[in-house]
Design a protein around this motif. Sequence first.
Motif, PDB file in Angstrom:
ATOM      1  N   ASN A  92     -22.402  48.882  16.808  1.00  0.00           N
ATOM      2  CA  ASN A  92     -22.734  48.245  15.527  1.00  0.00           C
ATOM      3  C   ASN A  92     -22.724  49.245  14.381  1.00  0.00           C
ATOM      4  O   ASN A  92     -22.906  50.452  14.580  1.00  0.00           O
ATOM      5  CB  ASN A  92     -24.123  47.596  15.592  1.00  0.00           C
ATOM      6  N   THR A  93     -22.547  48.731  13.188  1.00  0.00           N
ATOM      7  CA  THR A  93     -22.696  49.557  11.999  1.00  0.00           C
ATOM      8  C   THR A  93     -24.180  49.775  11.714  1.00  0.00           C
ATOM      9  O   THR A  93     -25.041  49.074  12.264  1.00  0.00           O
ATOM     10  CB  THR A  93     -22.062  48.877  10.778  1.00  0.00           C
ATOM     11  N   TYR A  94     -24.468  50.716  10.852  1.00  0.00           N
ATOM     12  CA  TYR A  94     -25.856  50.959  10.462  1.00  0.00           C
ATOM     13  C   TYR A  94     -26.458  49.699   9.850  1.00  0.00           C
ATOM     14  O   TYR A  94     -27.611  49.348  10.119  1.00  0.00           O
ATOM     15  CB  TYR A  94     -25.933  52.111   9.462  1.00  0.00           C
ATOM     16  N   GLU A  95     -25.685  48.993   9.034  1.00  0.00           N
ATOM     17  CA  GLU A  95     -26.182  47.785   8.378  1.00  0.00           C
ATOM     18  C   GLU A  95     -26.516  46.704   9.397  1.00  0.00           C
ATOM     19  O   GLU A  95     -27.513  45.980   9.249  1.00  0.00           O
ATOM     20  CB  GLU A  95     -25.145  47.260   7.377  1.00  0.00           C
ATOM     21  N   GLU A  96     -25.709  46.580  10.448  1.00  0.00           N
ATOM     22  CA  GLU A  96     -25.986  45.590  11.494  1.00  0.00           C
ATOM     23  C   GLU A  96     -27.243  45.952  12.279  1.00  0.00           C
ATOM     24  O   GLU A  96     -28.064  45.101  12.611  1.00  0.00           O
ATOM     25  CB  GLU A  96     -24.780  45.493  12.438  1.00  0.00           C
ATOM     26  N   LEU A 153     -29.650  47.706  11.052  1.00  0.00           N
ATOM     27  CA  LEU A 153     -30.751  47.530  10.108  1.00  0.00           C
ATOM     28  C   LEU A 153     -31.236  46.081  10.124  1.00  0.00           C
ATOM     29  O   LEU A 153     -32.445  45.817  10.152  1.00  0.00           O
ATOM     30  CB  LEU A 153     -30.292  47.924   8.698  1.00  0.00           C
ATOM     31  N   GLN A 154     -30.296  45.139  10.158  1.00  0.00           N
ATOM     32  CA  GLN A 154     -30.673  43.722  10.192  1.00  0.00           C
ATOM     33  C   GLN A 154     -31.358  43.368  11.499  1.00  0.00           C
ATOM     34  O   GLN A 154     -32.345  42.619  11.520  1.00  0.00           O
ATOM     35  CB  GLN A 154     -29.431  42.836  10.009  1.00  0.00           C
ATOM     36  N   GLN A 213     -34.799  44.603  11.281  1.00  0.00           N
ATOM     37  CA  GLN A 213     -35.542  43.760  10.355  1.00  0.00           C
ATOM     38  C   GLN A 213     -36.015  42.483  11.043  1.00  0.00           C
ATOM     39  O   GLN A 213     -37.132  42.001  10.787  1.00  0.00           O
ATOM     40  CB  GLN A 213     -34.680  43.417   9.146  1.00  0.00           C
ATOM     41  N   GLY A 255     -35.760  51.330   8.771  1.00  0.00           N
ATOM     42  CA  GLY A 255     -34.652  52.261   8.528  1.00  0.00           C
ATOM     43  C   GLY A 255     -34.538  53.308   9.613  1.00  0.00           C
ATOM     44  O   GLY A 255     -33.437  53.629  10.081  1.00  0.00           O
ATOM     45  N   ALA A 298     -33.127  51.787  12.868  1.00  0.00           N
ATOM     46  CA  ALA A 298     -31.675  51.600  12.821  1.00  0.00           C
ATOM     47  C   ALA A 298     -30.944  52.935  12.924  1.00  0.00           C
ATOM     48  O   ALA A 298     -29.925  53.048  13.615  1.00  0.00           O
ATOM     49  CB  ALA A 298     -31.292  50.877  11.532  1.00  0.00           C
ATOM     50  N   ARG A 299     -31.458  53.970  12.250  1.00  0.00           N
ATOM     51  CA  ARG A 299     -30.788  55.268  12.229  1.00  0.00           C
ATOM     52  C   ARG A 299     -30.790  55.942  13.598  1.00  0.00           C
ATOM     53  O   ARG A 299     -29.787  56.514  14.033  1.00  0.00           O
ATOM     54  CB  ARG A 299     -31.456  56.180  11.198  1.00  0.00           C
TER      55      ARG A 299
END
Length: 259
Positions: free
Chosen positions: A76-80, A82-83, A86, A233, A236-237
């Motif tokens: 996954n991407t970082y944004e994925e 992150l969601q 969340q 954050g 996710a990181r």
Amino acid sequence: MTQPLVLYSVEDRIATISLNRPEKRNALNPELVALLTERFLEAAGDEQVKVVILKAEGETFSAGADLAYLQQLQQNTYEENLQDSQNLRTLFSTIYHLPKVVIAQVEGHAIAGGCGLANVCDFVFAVPEANFGYTEVKLGFVPAIVSCFLIRKINENLARRILLTGELFNAHQALDYGLINFVTKKEDIHQNARNFALNLCGSASLNSLGVTKELLGKTTNAGLEKSLDLAVGINARVRESEDFKKGIASFLHKEKINW
């Protein structure tokens, strides 16, 4: 016929929400997280519900995050990620801030995110055989979101011991630490938790219980939302780190991890 991942029923003003993924030790995956959140919101809006009991089917309350799913997330991407983080935050915050009292009925091990799931509830009943703990550091992960709630239950010194060692501890130790409220025999836990819930239903105002929870949340945890923003954050990181990839792979292949 396939059973739903979350069971929901209401009786005598008590909603019972049950994790129903026993073959995976009730590990948290996106579908289970989403359904739990939905059922808690349903209980919050149900005028016939005054108290919620959270329990689990099978021998484990919850083993935490589904590690096989987390391995998939490495693409996954970082944004994925992150969601996804969340969404877990939303579940924990929903339970923590629910305007109705939530009782965890822990009849098996509650590990990592599973331990966090129990500890965002207002009261926790546990059988003596249940083990608790936040084992994330042993897998190259970080107890990010759960730590935001843990540090508001216990002192920092104890939180450091629990989170940095990743050690498991039994129900009696959890009681001494202040993480749970009652240790009760397996044959008695259902009735004890139910009697506690029934007593709240009959002895306290629904509005007063909800407002009191809101008061406690806002006066003692003013910085919680900022902490959770940071934790999401970090969660996710860390999923992108080599240690995380190594830890998850080693666990899934049942290999000893040499850090």
